[in-house]
Design a protein around this motif. Structure first.
Motif, mmCIF file in Angstrom:
data_model
loop_
_atom_site.group_PDB
_atom_site.id
_atom_site.type_symbol
_atom_site.label_atom_id
_atom_site.label_comp_id
_atom_site.label_asym_id
_atom_site.label_seq_id
_atom_site.Cartn_x
_atom_site.Cartn_y
_atom_site.Cartn_z
ATOM 1 N N GLY A 260 0.643 -1.355 -0.004
ATOM 2 C CA GLY A 260 0.139 0.025 -0.088
ATOM 3 C C GLY A 260 0.979 1.337 -0.258
ATOM 4 O O GLY A 260 1.958 1.204 0.320
ATOM 5 N N PHE A 261 0.315 2.365 -0.369
ATOM 6 C CA PHE A 261 1.043 3.569 -0.733
ATOM 7 C C PHE A 261 -0.029 4.790 -0.028
ATOM 8 O O PHE A 261 -0.939 5.137 -0.873
ATOM 9 C CB PHE A 261 1.340 3.881 -2.047
ATOM 10 N N MET A 262 0.593 5.544 1.130
ATOM 11 C CA MET A 262 -0.247 6.580 1.454
ATOM 12 C C MET A 262 0.423 7.820 0.964
ATOM 13 O O MET A 262 1.608 8.218 1.045
ATOM 14 C CB MET A 262 -0.297 6.606 3.024
ATOM 15 N N SER A 263 -0.281 8.335 0.006
ATOM 16 C CA SER A 263 0.300 9.519 -0.972
ATOM 17 C C SER A 263 -0.479 10.786 -0.983
ATOM 18 O O SER A 263 -1.917 10.767 -1.064
ATOM 19 C CB SER A 263 0.547 9.071 -2.154
ATOM 20 N N ALA A 281 -3.627 5.048 -0.551
ATOM 21 C CA ALA A 281 -4.472 5.490 0.292
ATOM 22 C C ALA A 281 -4.246 7.331 0.026
ATOM 23 O O ALA A 281 -3.052 7.727 0.267
ATOM 24 C CB ALA A 281 -4.111 5.410 1.834
ATOM 25 N N ALA A 282 -5.208 8.062 -0.602
ATOM 26 C CA ALA A 282 -5.067 9.246 -1.169
ATOM 27 C C ALA A 282 -5.233 10.295 -0.099
ATOM 28 O O ALA A 282 -6.443 10.423 0.445
ATOM 29 C CB ALA A 282 -5.966 9.431 -2.078
ATOM 30 N N SER A 293 -6.699 12.283 -7.213
ATOM 31 C CA SER A 293 -7.249 11.413 -5.985
ATOM 32 C C SER A 293 -8.561 10.529 -6.583
ATOM 33 O O SER A 293 -8.874 9.486 -6.483
ATOM 34 C CB SER A 293 -7.191 11.989 -4.773
ATOM 35 N N PRO A 294 -9.807 11.353 -7.095
ATOM 36 C CA PRO A 294 -10.796 10.647 -7.614
ATOM 37 C C PRO A 294 -10.764 9.911 -8.766
ATOM 38 O O PRO A 294 -11.395 8.847 -8.813
ATOM 39 C CB PRO A 294 -11.981 11.752 -7.917
ATOM 40 N N LEU A 295 -9.706 10.147 -9.667
ATOM 41 C CA LEU A 295 -9.388 9.188 -10.575
ATOM 42 C C LEU A 295 -8.849 8.129 -10.248
ATOM 43 O O LEU A 295 -9.099 6.779 -10.523
ATOM 44 C CB LEU A 295 -8.091 10.030 -11.620
ATOM 45 N N VAL A 296 -7.886 7.941 -9.145
ATOM 46 C CA VAL A 296 -7.502 6.650 -8.747
ATOM 47 C C VAL A 296 -8.463 5.963 -7.695
ATOM 48 O O VAL A 296 -8.613 4.752 -7.902
ATOM 49 C CB VAL A 296 -6.335 7.104 -7.522
ATOM 50 N N THR A 297 -9.334 6.687 -7.144
ATOM 51 C CA THR A 297 -10.186 5.958 -6.294
ATOM 52 C C THR A 297 -11.603 5.605 -6.695
ATOM 53 O O THR A 297 -12.047 4.625 -6.271
ATOM 54 C CB THR A 297 -10.246 6.746 -4.857
ATOM 55 N N LYS A 298 -12.207 6.508 -7.587
ATOM 56 C CA LYS A 298 -13.580 6.303 -8.143
ATOM 57 C C LYS A 298 -13.448 5.803 -9.427
ATOM 58 O O LYS A 298 -14.519 4.991 -9.781
ATOM 59 C CB LYS A 298 -14.289 7.852 -7.971
ATOM 60 N N TYR A 299 -12.652 5.951 -10.314
ATOM 61 C CA TYR A 299 -12.772 5.474 -11.602
ATOM 62 C C TYR A 299 -11.983 4.355 -11.669
ATOM 63 O O TYR A 299 -12.421 3.198 -11.909
ATOM 64 C CB TYR A 299 -12.122 6.436 -12.595
ATOM 65 N N ILE A 320 -9.074 8.287 12.004
ATOM 66 C CA ILE A 320 -9.296 8.502 10.288
ATOM 67 C C ILE A 320 -8.182 7.581 9.689
ATOM 68 O O ILE A 320 -8.166 6.616 8.690
ATOM 69 C CB ILE A 320 -9.450 9.832 9.819
ATOM 70 N N VAL A 321 -6.824 8.099 10.134
ATOM 71 C CA VAL A 321 -5.653 7.503 9.722
ATOM 72 C C VAL A 321 -5.608 6.125 9.839
ATOM 73 O O VAL A 321 -5.185 5.095 9.062
ATOM 74 C CB VAL A 321 -4.365 8.278 10.280
ATOM 75 N N GLU A 322 -5.937 5.542 11.062
ATOM 76 C CA GLU A 322 -5.801 4.305 11.638
ATOM 77 C C GLU A 322 -6.876 3.534 10.747
ATOM 78 O O GLU A 322 -6.591 2.443 10.209
ATOM 79 C CB GLU A 322 -6.349 3.861 13.203
ATOM 80 N N ASN A 323 -8.117 3.779 10.517
ATOM 81 C CA ASN A 323 -9.118 3.184 9.944
ATOM 82 C C ASN A 323 -8.452 2.962 8.239
ATOM 83 O O ASN A 323 -8.839 1.873 7.772
ATOM 84 C CB ASN A 323 -10.487 3.847 10.006
ATOM 85 N N ALA A 324 -8.024 4.133 7.759
ATOM 86 C CA ALA A 324 -7.700 4.108 6.350
ATOM 87 C C ALA A 324 -6.495 2.970 6.096
ATOM 88 O O ALA A 324 -6.529 2.063 5.101
ATOM 89 C CB ALA A 324 -7.172 5.361 5.917
ATOM 90 N N VAL A 325 -5.582 3.094 7.220
ATOM 91 C CA VAL A 325 -4.581 2.074 6.987
ATOM 92 C C VAL A 325 -5.080 0.617 7.040
ATOM 93 O O VAL A 325 -4.590 -0.412 6.410
ATOM 94 C CB VAL A 325 -3.389 2.427 8.010
ATOM 95 N N LYS A 326 -5.731 0.402 8.156
ATOM 96 C CA LYS A 326 -6.322 -1.002 8.396
ATOM 97 C C LYS A 326 -7.357 -1.425 7.036
ATOM 98 O O LYS A 326 -6.944 -2.595 6.613
ATOM 99 C CB LYS A 326 -7.446 -0.877 9.632
ATOM 100 N N THR A 327 -8.006 -0.510 6.388
ATOM 101 C CA THR A 327 -8.787 -0.966 5.268
ATOM 102 C C THR A 327 -7.990 -1.274 4.193
ATOM 103 O O THR A 327 -8.123 -2.267 3.606
ATOM 104 C CB THR A 327 -9.777 0.250 4.872
#
Length: 370
Positions: A260-263, A281-282, A293-299, A320-327
């Motif tokens: 994964g990449f938080m970017s 994780a945008a 970010s929507p190009l990556v996440t939604k499209y 929020i950070v914790e949940n995003a990383v776990k997801t």
């Protein structure tokens, strides 16, 4: 901004260089220039036997969505998912818009023969075609990705191997999230604190590049050392590594342990992540990032949003950070994103090895050689 405006001094030298090349009996001179250099090359389209091609360092989606917004967001099949994309004006400071307005005076089909993108039709075919329509059929070539598809670092000599790669070698496949926000973003102290706590509470392994943005003034001696919670590095040393200087991003993203990449979603980082099949994780910060970010996440559906752009003025919570990383790293939803990212990576690699991207480059070379 001073460094941007300093490029205006290049107008005469570049024009002189092109005249020198023509005087050396070259039949044609082809100029490829960055999209922020339109002022510099404004004289060149008026010179016989000169062809100018604009290179866009941002995505075709970013370019098209800008024109789409200016035209009142007309309906086009495939774009209806983006009614909620952020307004471009909110992503850039006023000073940068003033600079862009000067550049736009020299934009348009009368000034250029075509446009190039660090992208692939595997990723952005729809938006490349829509951009061609915006320019009345002007050729658009997606000749990316520009990054190597198989980065290699000399690792036989341990002195030349970055510490993060040694650490990654000891981790399980897809078990580590890489956290980095590029060279133009500095997190505030509060953001660093909540990110640190969120990563710790997620119980996931991570490589975190913690450094301030590159300075506009290279002579400044002021360097901030970001402060982490007391005892933090000792507590996380078994499952995390913090890099406070440059890190080999390509090699980290290409490593089998990176899952994964938080970017910040800068376009280069997006392209590199897609090249190696790493979901994102945008956490967009500015410029083109809120639209990438929507190009990556939604499209493309190869990532999730950490902080929605509409809440950019709020400090993200550690939860929020914790949940995003776990997801992203430890859920079936994250596994599905990883699979889609891997499929996209395979398609990009095929396209560069005798596929559509190779055909794009061949088409461009044939066009300028005609």
């Amino acid at each position: 901004m001073p460094s941007f405006y300093a490029t205006f001094h290049l107008r005469k030298p570049v024009c002189s260089l092109v005249h020198e090349l023509l005087s050396a009996n070259h039949r044609k001179v082809v100029v490829i220039y960055d999209s922020l250099m339109k002022f510099v090359v404004q004289d060149l389209p008026l010179i016989p036997n000169i062809e100018c091609y604009c290179f866009n360092s941002t995505s075709a989606f970013m370019s098209y969505s800008y024109y789409w917004e200016l035209k009142g967001k007309p309906f086009h099949p495939g774009t209806e998912n983006y009614e909620d994309i952020p307004t471009v004006g909110d992503s850039f400071p006023p000073e940068f818009w003033d600079f862009l307005k000067i550049q736009e005076q020299f934009d348009g089909k009368n000034h250029i023969s075509g446009e190039l993108y660090n992208s692939s039709r595997v990723i952005e075919s729809l938006y490349l075609d829509l951009m061609a329509k915006e320019y009345d059929g002007m050729k658009q070539w997606a000749i990316g990705p520009f990054n190597p598809m198989e980065p290699q670092e000399k690792r036989k000599d341990s002195n030349k191997c970055h510490e993060s790669l040694d650490w990654l070698d000891k981790q399980e496949r897809d078990s580590v999230i890489f956290v980095s926000f590029g060279t133009t973003t500095s997190l505030c102290d509060e953001e660093i604190k909540v990110l640190a706590i969120g990563l710790e509470k997620s119980c996931q392994k991570f490589v975190w590049v913690l450094r301030d943005a590159d300075k506009g003034d290279v002579f400044t001696s002021e360097v901030r050392k970001a402060q982490l919670p007391e005892g933090y590095e000792e507590r996380i040393k078994e499952r995390g590594i913090i890099v406070r200087d440059w890190a080999p991003q390509l090699e980290i993203l290409a490593h089998s342990s990176t899952g994964g990449f938080m970017s910040h979603c800068g376009w280069n980082s997006c392209m590199e992540s897609m090249s190696f099949g790493v979901p994102i994780a945008a956490w967009p910060m500015h410029s083109d990032q809120p639209r990438n970010s929507p190009l990556v996440t939604k499209y493309l559906k190869i990532g999730l949003i950490v902080r929605p752009w509409a809440r950019r003025d709020e400090v993200v919570t550690s939860e929020i950070v914790e949940n995003a990383v776990k997801t992203l790293m430890a859920s079936s939803e994250g596994d599905e994103m990883r699979k889609r990212a891997a499929d996209l990576s395979n398609a990009i690699k095929k396209s560069t090895d005798g596929g559509i991207n190779r055909a794009e480059m061949d088409s461009f070379i044939a066009h300028i050689s005609r």
